[in-house]
Design a protein around this motif. Structure first.
Motif, PDB file in Angstrom:
ATOM      1  N   ASP A 166       7.120  12.681  -5.127  1.00 59.28           N
ATOM      2  CA  ASP A 166       6.317  11.504  -5.473  1.00 59.28           C
ATOM      3  C   ASP A 166       7.268  10.418  -5.971  1.00 59.28           C
ATOM      4  O   ASP A 166       7.795  10.498  -7.079  1.00 59.28           O
ATOM      5  CB  ASP A 166       5.298  11.871  -6.553  1.00 59.28           C
ATOM      6  CG  ASP A 166       4.437  10.694  -6.969  1.00 59.28           C
ATOM      7  OD1 ASP A 166       4.120   9.856  -6.100  1.00 59.28           O
ATOM      8  OD2 ASP A 166       4.081  10.614  -8.168  1.00 59.28           O
ATOM      9  N   GLN A 192       0.840  -1.191   0.000  1.00 62.32           N
ATOM     10  CA  GLN A 192       0.000   0.000   0.000  1.00 62.32           C
ATOM     11  C   GLN A 192       0.877   1.245   0.000  1.00 62.32           C
ATOM     12  O   GLN A 192       1.971   1.246   0.555  1.00 62.32           O
ATOM     13  CB  GLN A 192      -0.906   0.004   1.237  1.00 62.32           C
ATOM     14  CG  GLN A 192      -1.877  -1.162   1.306  1.00 62.32           C
ATOM     15  CD  GLN A 192      -2.830  -1.177   0.115  1.00 62.32           C
ATOM     16  OE1 GLN A 192      -3.351  -0.132  -0.282  1.00 62.32           O
ATOM     17  NE2 GLN A 192      -3.063  -2.348  -0.455  1.00 62.32           N
ATOM     18  N   PRO A 193       0.418   2.336  -0.631  1.00 60.26           N
ATOM     19  CA  PRO A 193       1.228   3.555  -0.641  1.00 60.26           C
ATOM     20  C   PRO A 193       1.342   4.143   0.758  1.00 60.26           C
ATOM     21  O   PRO A 193       0.471   3.938   1.605  1.00 60.26           O
ATOM     22  CB  PRO A 193       0.437   4.488  -1.572  1.00 60.26           C
ATOM     23  CG  PRO A 193      -0.969   3.986  -1.503  1.00 60.26           C
ATOM     24  CD  PRO A 193      -0.867   2.503  -1.319  1.00 60.26           C
ATOM     25  N   HIS A 238      -0.441   2.480  -8.192  1.00 61.93           N
ATOM     26  CA  HIS A 238      -1.175   3.402  -7.337  1.00 61.93           C
ATOM     27  C   HIS A 238      -1.316   4.754  -8.030  1.00 61.93           C
ATOM     28  O   HIS A 238      -0.365   5.218  -8.669  1.00 61.93           O
ATOM     29  CB  HIS A 238      -0.447   3.615  -6.002  1.00 61.93           C
ATOM     30  CG  HIS A 238      -0.365   2.396  -5.160  1.00 61.93           C
ATOM     31  ND1 HIS A 238       0.791   2.004  -4.513  1.00 61.93           N
ATOM     32  CD2 HIS A 238      -1.284   1.461  -4.837  1.00 61.93           C
ATOM     33  CE1 HIS A 238       0.576   0.892  -3.836  1.00 61.93           C
ATOM     34  NE2 HIS A 238      -0.683   0.548  -4.028  1.00 61.93           N
ATOM     35  N   ARG A 258       4.975   5.095  -3.500  1.00 61.53           N
ATOM     36  CA  ARG A 258       3.892   4.279  -4.041  1.00 61.53           C
ATOM     37  C   ARG A 258       4.417   3.366  -5.132  1.00 61.53           C
ATOM     38  O   ARG A 258       5.516   3.554  -5.652  1.00 61.53           O
ATOM     39  CB  ARG A 258       2.782   5.176  -4.590  1.00 61.53           C
ATOM     40  CG  ARG A 258       3.225   6.063  -5.748  1.00 61.53           C
ATOM     41  CD  ARG A 258       2.108   6.980  -6.233  1.00 61.53           C
ATOM     42  NE  ARG A 258       2.554   7.863  -7.307  1.00 61.53           N
ATOM     43  CZ  ARG A 258       2.521   7.557  -8.603  1.00 61.53           C
ATOM     44  NH1 ARG A 258       2.044   6.371  -8.990  1.00 61.53           N
ATOM     45  NH2 ARG A 258       2.947   8.403  -9.517  1.00 61.53           N
TER      46      ARG A 258
END
Length: 275
Positions: free
Chosen positions: A110, A87-88, A102, A98
């Motif tokens: 990011d 999961q992120p 995602h 992520r």
């Protein structure tokens, strides 16, 4: 390629699971999947022996109840297994880690990681704390080393924060290949990724060194880190427990590195030292 899968039922889950993963990694297990009741651990059949668990002290600790069984399996699609569980995560308000599947969010940093079976997605306490340290530090124009880079996530964030050069090193071939993929995925192709150990540091100089490994390796390698750290440089260490901090700090002090601060999470520690 044939693997053996060990299934561990663990009570209490923490900190026993983290300790068990660390110890299993030292005896040859190369991948892990945490479950609701414990842990799945995988080792290649060629690396296995009947006495493989003999020196894994967590299994016999009086405060833990750990039962296990094992079976032989064929090679799996490890990426598919990760996709079921990965999961992120967000580190503060500025950084997200992520997987490619995602959706992105509006954050300053990011980071897209295809974790495969390499360590360093940001979920583990040590990686999360190291990311926190990086977010709180000025990397503009710095020469950086990410030692034991795993997925390369720490190197990638350091580069995103303005590091002028970054070396990422891991002794494990899987991690080396995975880190190379991830630096390309995040448009950080100028990060230099190498497979090897501290012997690669000879003649190198860095302003910041990041090492999220384990207690024994850190104690062995700290002199090499000190040797290649520039005056005024910073050393961030993690991968050990609070009770190990004195030993780590003492080894650093022997090499002229001064303890500045630490982060703690579930008895794991990430410490900052200055040269």
């Amino acid at each position: 390629m044939i693997y053996l899968e060990y299934s561990f039922t663990i009570k209490p889950i923490q900190p026993a699971t983290d300790i068990l993963i660390a110890e299993l990694g030292e005896v040859g297990f190369e991948s892990f999947v945490e479950t609701e009741t414990g842990l799945l651990a995988y080792i290649q059949e060629t690396d296995w022996k009947a006495s493989i668990l003999k020196d894994v002290s967590a299994l016999y600790h009086p405060n833990f109840k750990i039962d296990w069984s094992h079976k032989k399996i064929q090679q799996q699609n490890w990426n598919a297994e990760w996709e079921k569980n990965f999961q992120p995560i967000k580190v503060g308000e500025k950084c997200m880690v992520r997987a490619p599947f995602h959706p992105p969010e509006q954050v300053e940093y990011d980071i897209v990681i295809e974790p495969k079976m390499s360590f360093g997605t940001g979920h583990h306490e040590t990686t999360h704390m190291m990311l926190q340290h990086i977010l709180d530090t000025d990397f503009v124009g710095k020469a950086v080393l990410d030692m034991g880079c795993g997925t390369g996530v720490l190197a990638i964030l350091a580069k995103m924060k303005g590091a002028v050069s970054v070396d990422a090193i891991d002794v494990d071939e899987w991690c080396y290949l995975n880190a190379k993929e991830n630096v390309e995925r995040n448009d950080c192709e100028d990060i230099q990724v190498f497979q090897g150990d501290k012997s690669l540091l000879c003649g190198k100089k860095y302003d910041v060194i990041l090492a999220n490994i384990n207690r024994n390796t850190l104690l062995e390698d700290i002199p090499a880190y000190a040797e290649c750290l520039n005056t005024g440089g910073i050393l961030f260490l993690s991968g050990f427990y609070l009770e190990d901090l004195n030993a780590i700090s003492s080894k650093c002090a022997d090499r002229g590195l001064e303890f500045e601060k630490k982060l703690e999470k579930n008895n794991w520690v990430s410490a900052k030292y200055v040269n």
